[in-house]
Design a protein around this motif. Structure first.
Motif, PDB file in Angstrom:
ATOM      1  N   ASP A 100       0.834  -1.203   0.000  1.00  0.00           N
ATOM      2  CA  ASP A 100       0.000   0.000   0.000  1.00  0.00           C
ATOM      3  C   ASP A 100       0.870   1.255   0.000  1.00  0.00           C
ATOM      4  O   ASP A 100       0.580   2.231  -0.692  1.00  0.00           O
ATOM      5  CB  ASP A 100      -0.917   0.015   1.231  1.00  0.00           C
ATOM      6  CG  ASP A 100      -1.982  -1.063   1.179  1.00  0.00           C
ATOM      7  OD1 ASP A 100      -2.739  -1.091   0.194  1.00  0.00           O
ATOM      8  OD2 ASP A 100      -2.058  -1.868   2.126  1.00  0.00           O
ATOM      9  N   GLN A 101       1.954   1.226   0.777  1.00  0.00           N
ATOM     10  CA  GLN A 101       2.870   2.366   0.817  1.00  0.00           C
ATOM     11  C   GLN A 101       3.567   2.533  -0.532  1.00  0.00           C
ATOM     12  O   GLN A 101       3.746   3.658  -1.016  1.00  0.00           O
ATOM     13  CB  GLN A 101       3.924   2.174   1.917  1.00  0.00           C
ATOM     14  CG  GLN A 101       3.426   1.617   3.234  1.00  0.00           C
ATOM     15  CD  GLN A 101       2.562   2.591   4.013  1.00  0.00           C
ATOM     16  OE1 GLN A 101       2.214   3.665   3.533  1.00  0.00           O
ATOM     17  NE2 GLN A 101       2.198   2.221   5.226  1.00  0.00           N
ATOM     18  N   ALA A 102       3.953   1.416  -1.128  1.00  0.00           N
ATOM     19  CA  ALA A 102       4.624   1.481  -2.423  1.00  0.00           C
ATOM     20  C   ALA A 102       3.694   2.045  -3.495  1.00  0.00           C
ATOM     21  O   ALA A 102       4.116   2.848  -4.335  1.00  0.00           O
ATOM     22  CB  ALA A 102       5.131   0.095  -2.832  1.00  0.00           C
ATOM     23  N   ASN A 103       2.439   1.641  -3.476  1.00  0.00           N
ATOM     24  CA  ASN A 103       1.480   2.127  -4.476  1.00  0.00           C
ATOM     25  C   ASN A 103       1.358   3.644  -4.439  1.00  0.00           C
ATOM     26  O   ASN A 103       1.331   4.304  -5.488  1.00  0.00           O
ATOM     27  CB  ASN A 103       0.109   1.494  -4.239  1.00  0.00           C
ATOM     28  CG  ASN A 103       0.050   0.051  -4.666  1.00  0.00           C
ATOM     29  OD1 ASN A 103       0.848  -0.399  -5.499  1.00  0.00           O
ATOM     30  ND2 ASN A 103      -0.884  -0.699  -4.115  1.00  0.00           N
ATOM     31  N   LEU A 225      10.073  -0.695  -0.218  1.00  0.00           N
ATOM     32  CA  LEU A 225      10.567   0.500   0.467  1.00  0.00           C
ATOM     33  C   LEU A 225      11.940   0.940  -0.029  1.00  0.00           C
ATOM     34  O   LEU A 225      12.113   2.092  -0.445  1.00  0.00           O
ATOM     35  CB  LEU A 225      10.602   0.265   1.983  1.00  0.00           C
ATOM     36  CG  LEU A 225      11.104   1.427   2.844  1.00  0.00           C
ATOM     37  CD1 LEU A 225      10.370   2.726   2.518  1.00  0.00           C
ATOM     38  CD2 LEU A 225      10.989   1.093   4.324  1.00  0.00           C
ATOM     39  N   CYS A 226      12.902   0.045  -0.013  1.00  0.00           N
ATOM     40  CA  CYS A 226      14.275   0.441  -0.356  1.00  0.00           C
ATOM     41  C   CYS A 226      14.417   1.057  -1.748  1.00  0.00           C
ATOM     42  O   CYS A 226      15.190   2.019  -1.914  1.00  0.00           O
ATOM     43  CB  CYS A 226      15.223  -0.748  -0.202  1.00  0.00           C
ATOM     44  SG  CYS A 226      15.421  -1.274   1.523  1.00  0.00           S
ATOM     45  N   PRO A 227      13.711   0.574  -2.781  1.00  0.00           N
ATOM     46  CA  PRO A 227      13.867   1.211  -4.096  1.00  0.00           C
ATOM     47  C   PRO A 227      13.515   2.690  -4.093  1.00  0.00           C
ATOM     48  O   PRO A 227      14.152   3.487  -4.804  1.00  0.00           O
ATOM     49  CB  PRO A 227      12.900   0.404  -4.984  1.00  0.00           C
ATOM     50  CG  PRO A 227      12.816  -0.930  -4.330  1.00  0.00           C
ATOM     51  CD  PRO A 227      12.874  -0.644  -2.864  1.00  0.00           C
ATOM     52  N   TYR A 228      12.542   3.090  -3.307  1.00  0.00           N
ATOM     53  CA  TYR A 228      12.138   4.506  -3.263  1.00  0.00           C
ATOM     54  C   TYR A 228      13.200   5.340  -2.530  1.00  0.00           C
ATOM     55  O   TYR A 228      13.445   6.498  -2.897  1.00  0.00           O
ATOM     56  CB  TYR A 228      10.771   4.630  -2.592  1.00  0.00           C
ATOM     57  CG  TYR A 228       9.717   3.846  -3.322  1.00  0.00           C
ATOM     58  CD1 TYR A 228       9.064   4.382  -4.427  1.00  0.00           C
ATOM     59  CD2 TYR A 228       9.420   2.531  -2.953  1.00  0.00           C
ATOM     60  CE1 TYR A 228       8.124   3.640  -5.128  1.00  0.00           C
ATOM     61  CE2 TYR A 228       8.477   1.781  -3.650  1.00  0.00           C
ATOM     62  CZ  TYR A 228       7.838   2.345  -4.742  1.00  0.00           C
ATOM     63  OH  TYR A 228       6.924   1.612  -5.456  1.00  0.00           O
ATOM     64  N   ILE A 229      13.800   4.755  -1.521  1.00  0.00           N
ATOM     65  CA  ILE A 229      14.894   5.430  -0.812  1.00  0.00           C
ATOM     66  C   ILE A 229      16.084   5.618  -1.752  1.00  0.00           C
ATOM     67  O   ILE A 229      16.686   6.693  -1.811  1.00  0.00           O
ATOM     68  CB  ILE A 229      15.296   4.613   0.430  1.00  0.00           C
ATOM     69  CG1 ILE A 229      14.143   4.571   1.438  1.00  0.00           C
ATOM     70  CG2 ILE A 229      16.554   5.193   1.074  1.00  0.00           C
ATOM     71  CD1 ILE A 229      14.375   3.613   2.603  1.00  0.00           C
TER      72      ILE A 229
END
Length: 351
Positions: A100-103, A225-229
């Motif tokens: 959900d956070q990734a979306n 998560l890590c890809p967005y960071i």
């Protein structure tokens, strides 16, 4: 026949006109913010995270975002302006899983906003699930860039009635600074209410292996998560572990996965602390908060005063963990707090 034909044509024309006007009204007001920012003079009702968060991510003005589960709903974005000079928007999802956070981060980082900070509450229990798992099925037509399927939005009876016409009849514009805040009012935050509604789980005799959650947690971190960071090095990710009440830890003890849970906390922190643009905050060891059930409305959900305290910590660095060694220290403090707490007395009182 001519009369029937005229009646049929008139009926079809009337229906088409009605549909066009309905779609035009939805597009003009745009209560899900798919096409433009909120109109200054319309009393928008914002109460549906699944359908309204994507549009807000696209078209509201902001430089920071607050993400997470219901642990984040009682933040007031004005505090972030006051304490850190940030113009934040809340885009949380109750019961959110990492996917959900990734979306929503897909939309945030594709929206063209210059995002200074992301404040993300991490609930360790959700990181043990599948990487594609979401809390609820998402309405894909609001999350993609395909305007052809927007007919599901523009010609939606519920959208027209509940988000365009009803606000006009009963105007009460949602305050976006406190949007999605919990329904619990102050009188619900007390030990009597919490204990009256708390049901401890059955005791599990077999202990969960200490490394049981690491593999699934690693997959969720690496995927959601890590890809967005990594792809947004100029954005500071403030990752925080919320302070569930001592009753949460009673559940963990009864279900016999204490060490597995502690190792999951440690693994998440170690993984994220490797990034220069991540700051980690740990609140479960805040004994004055966690052991006082008057701060809670149930075994995990805390009063907005706790959200205010956490915002102050983001601003001044209190409760920040800067290394794996510091993380082990705060986990030891949490273990000690749990071991010292008098559960027997708590459960012996009639509430």
């Amino acid at each position: 026949m001519n009369k029937c034909k005229k009646w049929l044509l008139s009926t079809v024309a009337a229906i088409l006109i009605f549909l066009i006007l309905s779609a035009a009204a939805v597009a003009a007001v745009d209560p899900f913010f798919q096409y433009h920012a909120p109109l200054a003079d319309f009393p928008y009702l914002v109460d549906n995270q699944l359908t309204q968060n994507p549009g807000m991510a696209k078209h509201l003005e902001y430089d920071s975002v607050i993400l997470g589960s219901s642990m984040t709903v009682n933040f007031d974005t004005r505090w972030f302006e006051e304490l850190m000079g940030l113009h934040a928007v809340k885009l949380n999802y109750s019961g959110a899983y990492p996917k959900d956070q990734a979306n929503i981060m897909d939309i945030i980082f594709d929206s063209g906003h210059e995002v200074k900070s992301v404040f993300l509450g991490v609930d360790v229990t959700t990181y043990t699930g599948g990487v594609e798992e979401t809390k609820y099925p998402i309405p894909e037509y609001l999350y993609d860039d395909n305007y052809l399927n927007d007919v599901q939005y523009l010609l939606n009876k519920d959208v027209l009635l509940n988000y365009v016409l009803r606000p006009l009849a009963d105007p009460d514009r949602t305050d976006l600074a406190t949007v999605y805040q919990s329904w619990w009012t102050d009188e619900y935050y007390n030990i009597q209410w919490v204990m009256h509604n708390y049901e401890p789980p059955e005791r599990v005799e077999e202990e969960t292996p200490a490394d049981a959650y690491i593999e699934s947690t690693d997959r969720n971190l690496r995927t959601n998560l890590c890809p967005y960071i990594e792809q947004n090095p100029d954005t500071v990710f403030h990752i925080f572990f919320p302070p569930y009440s001592i009753l949460y830890w009673n559940d963990v003890a009864q279900e016999n996965h204490m060490e597995a849970t502690m190792q999951e906390y440690a693994y998440i922190a170690r993984t994220l602390l490797a990034y220069d643009n991540v700051r980690v905050y740990y609140f479960p060891n805040q004994e004055g908060i966690v052991t006082d059930l008057n701060n809670y409305a149930d075994y995990t959900h805390y009063h907005r005063d706790i959200n205010r305290y956490m915002t102050e910590c983001f601003a001044d660095g209190n409760c920040e963990v800067n290394s794996a060694e510091e993380m082990e220290q705060v986990l030891d403090e949490t273990r000690d707090m749990i071991e010292r707490f008098d559960f027997e007395t708590l459960f012996s009182v009639e509430y």
